[in-house]
Scaffold this active site. Structure first.
Site, mmCIF file in Angstrom:
data_model
loop_
_atom_site.group_PDB
_atom_site.id
_atom_site.type_symbol
_atom_site.label_atom_id
_atom_site.label_comp_id
_atom_site.label_asym_id
_atom_site.label_seq_id
_atom_site.Cartn_x
_atom_site.Cartn_y
_atom_site.Cartn_z
ATOM 1 N N HIS A 151 0.954 -1.296 0.197
ATOM 2 C CA HIS A 151 0.035 0.058 0.018
ATOM 3 C C HIS A 151 0.778 1.131 0.047
ATOM 4 O O HIS A 151 0.720 2.220 -0.784
ATOM 5 C CB HIS A 151 -0.925 -0.019 1.250
ATOM 6 C CG HIS A 151 -1.958 1.178 1.251
ATOM 7 N ND1 HIS A 151 -3.047 1.338 1.112
ATOM 8 C CD2 HIS A 151 -1.610 2.489 1.991
ATOM 9 C CE1 HIS A 151 -3.273 2.766 1.062
ATOM 10 N NE2 HIS A 151 -2.587 3.300 1.897
ATOM 11 N N GLU A 152 1.941 1.396 0.775
ATOM 12 C CA GLU A 152 2.636 2.568 0.991
ATOM 13 C C GLU A 152 3.529 2.776 -0.441
ATOM 14 O O GLU A 152 3.508 3.858 -0.696
ATOM 15 C CB GLU A 152 3.704 2.355 2.314
ATOM 16 C CG GLU A 152 2.823 2.230 3.543
ATOM 17 C CD GLU A 152 1.931 3.317 3.802
ATOM 18 O OE1 GLU A 152 1.972 4.493 3.241
ATOM 19 O OE2 GLU A 152 1.056 3.142 4.512
ATOM 20 N N HIS A 155 1.545 4.524 -2.938
ATOM 21 C CA HIS A 155 1.484 5.659 -2.788
ATOM 22 C C HIS A 155 2.746 6.280 -3.451
ATOM 23 O O HIS A 155 2.387 7.414 -4.126
ATOM 24 C CB HIS A 155 1.652 6.197 -1.077
ATOM 25 C CG HIS A 155 0.258 6.183 -0.414
ATOM 26 N ND1 HIS A 155 -0.877 6.638 -0.976
ATOM 27 C CD2 HIS A 155 -0.164 5.526 0.296
ATOM 28 C CE1 HIS A 155 -1.763 6.639 -0.378
ATOM 29 N NE2 HIS A 155 -1.500 5.830 0.663
ATOM 30 N N GLU A 226 -6.564 7.199 -0.633
ATOM 31 C CA GLU A 226 -6.128 5.823 -0.265
ATOM 32 C C GLU A 226 -6.867 4.372 -0.803
ATOM 33 O O GLU A 226 -6.412 3.514 -0.824
ATOM 34 C CB GLU A 226 -6.913 6.026 1.334
ATOM 35 C CG GLU A 226 -6.083 6.721 2.158
ATOM 36 C CD GLU A 226 -4.700 6.384 2.368
ATOM 37 O OE1 GLU A 226 -4.479 5.212 2.471
ATOM 38 O OE2 GLU A 226 -3.869 7.104 2.253
#
Length: 292
Positions: A151-152, A155, A226
């Site tokens: 997930h990071e 980003h 997100e």
């Protein structure tokens, strides 16, 4: 997991205030925009954009440095990790980064905190950072950690910090613009001898107020991104791992909430559901639902 947003916004407000104070301390400041007919709105808007985007760009450039200093992040040397687990953590992040198409590997760091948290920040894809808390490493299993890291990395691959900088620049522009208009109006109601002081103080106060209101726009954008990062994490680590990570976060949040409710109940305090307009992340139930 809104650390990257919080520190970016905090840095932005501090930088913007510093620039504004310096500008106002310069002899004349922006007072020459106050003409006999009022304010030169066109010139003020241009100068507000210059100040606003300068503030957001500086905040972006020092975002990685600020995160390291304020969170006490210890960067793992990929060539000489202290432990086998640290080596595996770096290898995970780098593997996910290569899968995301990143040609420059992010720095990987750990910071001491009991909270379950992780964040990604940095001025560009070439100079990024992925940091995880010791609490996350202790509370989550390897599958959930893989989903969080994916997930990071998503980003970073999506360039969210750069896009946020542009959005923050626009918000800053209107913050500076409106603060000076309101301050000009406020100074008209003060005595002539103290009008400059009232004008200066009003600029600082209203700039802070409008910055807080403007942050609602940034928070809304963050919640929107997100969902994209969840999809990106699912593409990188697999949908099952990303869903497991979110479910693990939900279970942890529910446990913490139960513990807090129990302690609060002894004080006879009735907790109420809070608005999420100041939240950087959407509800976990909604994130899981959309991912499925």
């Amino acid at each position: 997991m809104g650390k990257r947003i919080f520190y970016f916004l905090l840095t932005n407000v501090l930088v913007l205030l510093t620039i504004s104070i310096i500008v106002n301390l310069i002899p004349g400041g922006l007072n020459y925009l106050n003409t006999t007919n009022g304010i030169d709105f066109g010139t003020l808007l241009i100068l507000s954009a210059i100040i606003g985007f300068t503030g957001s760009i500086i905040s972006l450039l020092i975002s990685r440095w600020m995160a390291k200093r304020m969170m006490g992040v210890r960067i793992i040397n990929p060539d000489q990790p202290a432990t086998q687990y640290e080596q595996e953590l770096v290898e995970r992040v780098h593997r996910l980064s290569r899968a995301a198409g990143l040609t420059y590997m992010p720095e990987v760091g750990i910071y001491d905190s009991p909270e379950v948290n992780a964040f990604a920040t940095g001025p560009s894809k070439k100079r990024s950072l992925v940091a995880v808390s010791t609490g996350l490493l202790e509370e989550m299993d390897d599958v959930a950690i893989e989903g969080v890291l994916a997930h990071e990395v998503a980003h970073i691959a999506n360039g969210d910090m750069v896009t946020m900088t542009l959005l923050q620049g626009v918000v800053n522009t209107f913050v500076v613009f409106l603060a000076r208009i309101v301050a000009f109006i406020a100074s008209r109601f003060a005595r002539e001898e103290i009008a400059p002081i009232v004008h200066f103080i009003a600029i600082i106060v209203f700039q802070l107020v409008f910055s807080i209101l403007g942050s609602l726009v940034v928070f809304a954008y963050s919640r929107h991104r997100e969902f994209h990062a969840d999809r990106g994490g699912a593409d990188l680590a697999g949908k099952d791992k990303m869903r497991h990570a979110l479910e693990s976060l939900r279970a942890y949040s529910d446990r913490i909430k139960t513990e807090e409710d129990t302690s609060i109940a002894t004080l006879k305090i009735n907790g109420k559901k809070k608005s999420n307009i100041f939240s950087t992340h959407p509800d976990l139930e909604e994130r899981i639902r959309r991912l499925q």
